[in-house]
Design a protein around this motif. Structure first.
Motif, short mmCIF file in Angstrom:
data_model
loop_
_atom_site.label_atom_id
_atom_site.label_comp_id
_atom_site.label_asym_id
_atom_site.label_seq_id
_atom_site.Cartn_x
_atom_site.Cartn_y
_atom_site.Cartn_z
N ASN A 173 43.56 39.40 54.77
CA ASN A 173 42.16 38.97 54.79
C ASN A 173 41.36 40.01 54.01
O ASN A 173 41.50 41.21 54.25
N ILE A 174 40.52 39.53 53.10
CA ILE A 174 39.78 40.44 52.23
C ILE A 174 38.29 40.16 52.39
O ILE A 174 37.86 39.02 52.27
N LEU A 175 37.55 41.21 52.66
CA LEU A 175 36.09 41.11 52.77
C LEU A 175 35.49 42.05 51.74
O LEU A 175 35.78 43.25 51.74
N CYS A 176 34.68 41.49 50.85
CA CYS A 176 34.04 42.28 49.80
C CYS A 176 32.53 42.30 50.04
O CYS A 176 31.92 41.24 50.15
N ASP A 177 31.97 43.48 50.12
CA ASP A 177 30.52 43.66 50.26
C ASP A 177 30.01 44.24 48.95
O ASP A 177 30.13 45.44 48.70
N VAL A 178 29.46 43.35 48.10
CA VAL A 178 29.01 43.78 46.77
C VAL A 178 27.88 44.79 46.87
O VAL A 178 27.85 45.78 46.13
N SER A 179 26.94 44.59 47.79
CA SER A 179 25.78 45.49 47.87
C SER A 179 26.18 46.90 48.27
O SER A 179 25.57 47.88 47.84
N GLU A 180 27.22 47.03 49.09
CA GLU A 180 27.70 48.35 49.51
C GLU A 180 28.90 48.82 48.69
O GLU A 180 29.37 49.94 48.87
N HIS A 181 29.45 47.93 47.84
CA HIS A 181 30.62 48.23 47.00
C HIS A 181 31.84 48.59 47.85
O HIS A 181 32.58 49.52 47.53
N ILE A 182 32.05 47.81 48.92
CA ILE A 182 33.17 48.08 49.84
C ILE A 182 34.09 46.87 49.88
O ILE A 182 33.64 45.73 50.02
N VAL A 183 35.39 47.13 49.76
CA VAL A 183 36.41 46.11 49.94
C VAL A 183 37.19 46.49 51.19
O VAL A 183 37.71 47.60 51.28
N THR A 184 37.27 45.57 52.14
CA THR A 184 38.01 45.80 53.38
C THR A 184 39.15 44.79 53.46
O THR A 184 38.93 43.59 53.28
N VAL A 185 40.34 45.30 53.71
CA VAL A 185 41.53 44.46 53.77
C VAL A 185 42.11 44.59 55.18
O VAL A 185 42.25 45.70 55.70
N SER A 186 42.44 43.44 55.77
CA SER A 186 43.07 43.46 57.09
C SER A 186 44.19 42.42 57.12
O SER A 186 44.30 41.59 56.21
N GLY A 187 45.00 42.49 58.15
CA GLY A 187 46.13 41.56 58.26
C GLY A 187 47.41 42.25 57.86
O GLY A 187 47.59 43.45 58.08
N THR A 188 48.30 41.49 57.22
CA THR A 188 49.60 42.00 56.83
C THR A 188 49.59 42.37 55.35
O THR A 188 49.36 41.51 54.50
N TYR A 189 49.82 43.66 55.05
CA TYR A 189 49.79 44.13 53.67
C TYR A 189 50.32 45.55 53.60
O TYR A 189 50.41 46.24 54.60
N ASP A 190 50.65 45.97 52.39
CA ASP A 190 51.02 47.35 52.10
C ASP A 190 49.82 47.97 51.40
O ASP A 190 49.46 47.55 50.29
#
Length: 68
Positions: free
Chosen positions: A30-47
């Motif tokens: 799951n990917i959440l991108c906050d353009v105004s804060e320039h933050i990418v948050t990734v959750s779930g199953t990943y390396d």
């Protein structure tokens, strides 16, 4: 969950590019991108190393943020 500061993510095109790249190495993430804060948050199953590499290969400069 891993968050990255991506200061060169400035628009929805950037979001689409990053999301597409991350999903190539982590289709279940799951990917959440906050353009105004320039933050990418990734959750779930990943390396997290592959995710960081995918963001870089998409042409952006991710900086991993400390875990909250």
């Amino acid at each position: 969950m891993t968050s990255f500061q991506v200061n060169d993510m400035t628009c929805n095109h950037c979001v689409k590019s990053i999301t597409t790249s991350v999903h190539t190495v982590a289709p279940e993430a799951n990917i959440l991108c906050d353009v105004s804060e320039h933050i990418v948050t990734v959750s779930g199953t990943y390396d997290d190393k592959l995710v960081e590499k995918a963001i870089k290969e998409a042409g952006y400069t991710p900086v991993r943020l400390p875990a909250a």
